[in-house]
Design a protein around this motif. Structure first.
Motif, PDB file in Angstrom:
ATOM      1  N   ALA A 190       0.639  15.908  -1.524  1.00  0.00           N
ATOM      2  CA  ALA A 190       0.941  17.343  -1.541  1.00  0.00           C
ATOM      3  C   ALA A 190       0.398  18.068  -0.315  1.00  0.00           C
ATOM      4  CB  ALA A 190       0.370  17.974  -2.810  1.00  0.00           C
ATOM      5  N   GLU A 191      -0.562  17.447   0.380  1.00  0.00           N
ATOM      6  CA  GLU A 191      -1.163  18.074   1.562  1.00  0.00           C
ATOM      7  C   GLU A 191      -0.154  18.277   2.688  1.00  0.00           C
ATOM      8  OE1 GLU A 191      -4.595  18.707   3.002  1.00  0.00           O
ATOM      9  OE2 GLU A 191      -4.862  19.295   0.927  1.00  0.00           O
ATOM     10  N   GLY A 192       0.819  17.379   2.763  1.00  0.00           N
ATOM     11  CA  GLY A 192       1.835  17.517   3.807  1.00  0.00           C
ATOM     12  C   GLY A 192       1.557  16.721   5.063  1.00  0.00           C
ATOM     13  N   SER A 193       0.271  16.492   5.373  1.00  0.00           N
ATOM     14  CA  SER A 193      -0.060  15.747   6.590  1.00  0.00           C
ATOM     15  C   SER A 193      -0.345  14.272   6.314  1.00  0.00           C
ATOM     16  CB  SER A 193      -1.266  16.382   7.288  1.00  0.00           C
ATOM     17  OG  SER A 193      -2.365  16.464   6.407  1.00  0.00           O
ATOM     18  N   PHE A 194      -0.277  13.885   5.038  1.00  0.00           N
ATOM     19  CA  PHE A 194      -0.531  12.495   4.656  1.00  0.00           C
ATOM     20  C   PHE A 194       0.701  11.888   3.997  1.00  0.00           C
ATOM     21  CE2 PHE A 194      -4.707  14.626   4.305  1.00  0.00           C
ATOM     22  CZ  PHE A 194      -5.414  13.895   5.248  1.00  0.00           C
ATOM     23  N   ASP A 195       0.834  10.584   4.157  1.00  0.00           N
ATOM     24  CA  ASP A 195       1.886   9.837   3.469  1.00  0.00           C
ATOM     25  C   ASP A 195       1.219   8.657   2.771  1.00  0.00           C
ATOM     26  OD1 ASP A 195       4.236   8.783   2.558  1.00  0.00           O
ATOM     27  OD2 ASP A 195       4.884   7.983   4.501  1.00  0.00           O
ATOM     28  N   VAL A 196       1.126   8.723   1.443  1.00  0.00           N
ATOM     29  CA  VAL A 196       0.520   7.627   0.682  1.00  0.00           C
ATOM     30  C   VAL A 196       1.565   6.520   0.578  1.00  0.00           C
ATOM     31  CG1 VAL A 196      -0.552   6.924  -1.484  1.00  0.00           C
ATOM     32  CG2 VAL A 196      -0.975   9.218  -0.582  1.00  0.00           C
ATOM     33  N   VAL A 197       1.385   5.476   1.384  1.00  0.00           N
ATOM     34  CA  VAL A 197       2.397   4.417   1.486  1.00  0.00           C
ATOM     35  C   VAL A 197       2.139   3.275   0.515  1.00  0.00           C
ATOM     36  CG1 VAL A 197       2.954   4.979   3.869  1.00  0.00           C
ATOM     37  CG2 VAL A 197       1.160   3.289   3.397  1.00  0.00           C
ATOM     38  N   GLY A 198       1.089   3.410  -0.299  1.00  0.00           N
ATOM     39  CA  GLY A 198       0.827   2.387  -1.299  1.00  0.00           C
ATOM     40  C   GLY A 198      -0.467   2.640  -2.033  1.00  0.00           C
ATOM     41  N   THR A 199      -0.534   2.139  -3.258  1.00  0.00           N
ATOM     42  CA  THR A 199      -1.774   2.157  -4.033  1.00  0.00           C
ATOM     43  C   THR A 199      -1.932   0.789  -4.677  1.00  0.00           C
ATOM     44  OG1 THR A 199      -0.768   2.940  -6.100  1.00  0.00           O
ATOM     45  CG2 THR A 199      -1.532   4.630  -4.550  1.00  0.00           C
ATOM     46  N   ALA A 200      -3.171   0.412  -4.953  1.00  0.00           N
ATOM     47  CA  ALA A 200      -3.432  -0.878  -5.592  1.00  0.00           C
ATOM     48  C   ALA A 200      -4.696  -0.773  -6.424  1.00  0.00           C
ATOM     49  CB  ALA A 200      -3.572  -1.977  -4.546  1.00  0.00           C
ATOM     50  N   ALA A 201      -4.779  -1.641  -7.438  1.00  0.00           N
ATOM     51  CA  ALA A 201      -5.926  -1.623  -8.348  1.00  0.00           C
ATOM     52  C   ALA A 201      -6.966  -2.678  -8.003  1.00  0.00           C
ATOM     53  CB  ALA A 201      -5.449  -1.818  -9.786  1.00  0.00           C
ATOM     54  N   SER A 202      -6.728  -3.453  -6.935  1.00  0.00           N
ATOM     55  CA  SER A 202      -7.704  -4.462  -6.516  1.00  0.00           C
ATOM     56  C   SER A 202      -7.511  -4.757  -5.037  1.00  0.00           C
ATOM     57  CB  SER A 202      -7.538  -5.756  -7.315  1.00  0.00           C
ATOM     58  OG  SER A 202      -6.322  -6.399  -6.963  1.00  0.00           O
ATOM     59  N   ALA A 203      -8.551  -5.317  -4.425  1.00  0.00           N
ATOM     60  CA  ALA A 203      -8.461  -5.671  -3.007  1.00  0.00           C
ATOM     61  C   ALA A 203      -7.413  -6.752  -2.785  1.00  0.00           C
ATOM     62  CB  ALA A 203      -9.827  -6.132  -2.504  1.00  0.00           C
ATOM     63  N   GLY A 204      -7.345  -7.710  -3.721  1.00  0.00           N
ATOM     64  CA  GLY A 204      -6.365  -8.785  -3.597  1.00  0.00           C
ATOM     65  C   GLY A 204      -4.937  -8.270  -3.632  1.00  0.00           C
ATOM     66  N   ALA A 205      -4.674  -7.310  -4.516  1.00  0.00           N
ATOM     67  CA  ALA A 205      -3.328  -6.731  -4.613  1.00  0.00           C
ATOM     68  C   ALA A 205      -3.018  -5.847  -3.410  1.00  0.00           C
ATOM     69  CB  ALA A 205      -3.207  -5.925  -5.904  1.00  0.00           C
ATOM     70  N   ALA A 206      -4.056  -5.285  -2.798  1.00  0.00           N
ATOM     71  CA  ALA A 206      -3.846  -4.372  -1.671  1.00  0.00           C
ATOM     72  C   ALA A 206      -3.473  -5.100  -0.383  1.00  0.00           C
ATOM     73  CB  ALA A 206      -5.109  -3.545  -1.437  1.00  0.00           C
ATOM     74  N   LEU A 207      -3.989  -6.311  -0.188  1.00  0.00           N
ATOM     75  CA  LEU A 207      -3.803  -6.992   1.097  1.00  0.00           C
ATOM     76  C   LEU A 207      -2.338  -7.149   1.511  1.00  0.00           C
ATOM     77  CD1 LEU A 207      -6.595  -9.725   1.291  1.00  0.00           C
ATOM     78  CD2 LEU A 207      -6.302  -7.717   2.739  1.00  0.00           C
ATOM     79  N   PRO A 208      -1.430  -7.603   0.628  1.00  0.00           N
ATOM     80  CA  PRO A 208      -0.026  -7.707   1.053  1.00  0.00           C
ATOM     81  C   PRO A 208       0.566  -6.358   1.469  1.00  0.00           C
ATOM     82  CG  PRO A 208      -0.388  -8.914  -0.997  1.00  0.00           C
ATOM     83  CD  PRO A 208      -1.624  -8.117  -0.741  1.00  0.00           C
ATOM     84  N   LEU A 209       0.182  -5.292   0.751  1.00  0.00           N
ATOM     85  CA  LEU A 209       0.661  -3.946   1.099  1.00  0.00           C
ATOM     86  C   LEU A 209       0.164  -3.529   2.475  1.00  0.00           C
ATOM     87  CD1 LEU A 209       0.058  -1.891  -2.195  1.00  0.00           C
ATOM     88  CD2 LEU A 209       2.276  -2.414  -1.154  1.00  0.00           C
ATOM     89  N   ILE A 210      -1.105  -3.799   2.725  1.00  0.00           N
ATOM     90  CA  ILE A 210      -1.717  -3.401   3.997  1.00  0.00           C
ATOM     91  C   ILE A 210      -1.085  -4.176   5.150  1.00  0.00           C
ATOM     92  CG2 ILE A 210      -3.884  -3.367   5.311  1.00  0.00           C
ATOM     93  CD1 ILE A 210      -5.294  -2.995   2.506  1.00  0.00           C
ATOM     94  N   ARG A 211      -0.872  -5.473   4.951  1.00  0.00           N
ATOM     95  CA  ARG A 211      -0.239  -6.293   5.993  1.00  0.00           C
ATOM     96  C   ARG A 211       1.172  -5.786   6.302  1.00  0.00           C
ATOM     97  NH1 ARG A 211      -2.428 -11.107   2.851  1.00  0.00           N
ATOM     98  NH2 ARG A 211      -4.133 -11.948   4.111  1.00  0.00           N
TER      99      ARG A 211
END
Length: 220
Positions: A28-49
């Motif tokens: 809602a801030e307008g200057s950010f784009d949340v391109v992904g969320t994850a509930a664990s570091a393991g699940a986050a890595l593929p998104l981050i890559r």
């Protein structure tokens, strides 16, 4: 007219009640784009890559892949991505690990959502953000930060064996149980624990447990 590029953010936290409202506020801030969320570091890595975000805001205390191990991978594979750690715990051990992976921020969960967003904004602008409880324990020299000598000094006085005895003792094991488990004399265990408490200027088991948790010798 050129549109200013939004800051791409990935949020990693195992508490949906923390993760989802913060994602909505950032979007809602307008200057950010949340391109992904994850509930664990393991699940986050593929998104981050895949998405190569500008900022990763990651909780420290999550099940599965350890967040600092994930941070080393992110550092190696996504060098332009900046890391901010989020935690309910402010321990010298955690701070040291965060600085080791060149995190640009360490924010406590006691901060308001607005302050967390401020942290992301400051890091996105090339700065750094450390909550007051963290800032009081570190030394910032230019673009580098390190744990202060005063914060390091007490834990660093322990030998490897003393640290091991403190860990067992702080977990609630009696001295005889420790001795039986690692096959040494009870008097040797008592000697190491007494030495450790003397070096740390600690005078009770409760105080020793608090120290062990704060320093990351045993998990909170």
């Amino acid at each position: 007219m050129l549109l200013k590029k939004k800051t791409a953010v990935i949020l990693v936290d195992d508490h949906a009640m923390m993760r989802e409202p913060l994602a909505s506020m950032l979007q809602a801030e307008g200057s950010f784009d949340v391109v992904g969320t994850a509930a664990s570091a393991g699940a986050a890595l593929p998104l981050i890559r895949e998405r190569q975000p500008d900022i990763v805001l990651m909780d420290i205390d999550m099940a599965g892949l350890q967040c600092f191990e994930a941070a080393h991978i992110i550092r190696a594979e996504c060098p332009m991505t900046q890391l901010i750690f989020l935690s309910a715990f402010v321990t010298d051990h955690f701070i040291d690990r965060a600085l080791e992976v060149q995190a640009r921020g360490y924010v406590t969960k006691f901060e308001s959502p607005e302050r967390i967003i401020q942290a992301i904004r400051e890091v996105a602008a090339g700065g750094a953000f450390f909550s007051e409880q963290v800032r009081s324990r570190i030394v910032i020299d230019g673009h580098a930060a390190s744990l202060s000598a005063a914060s390091r000094s007490r834990a660093a006085t322990l030998t490897r064996r003393e640290r091991e005895m403190v860990a067992y003792y702080a977990r609630g094991l009696a001295q005889k149980e420790i001795a039986d488990m690692i096959k040494i004399a009870k008097k040797t265990v008592e000697h190491h624990i007494t030495n450790a408490m003397r070096k740390l200027d600690i005078h009770s088991k409760a105080e020793l447990i608090r120290f062990a948790v704060r320093e990351g010798i045993v998990p909170p």
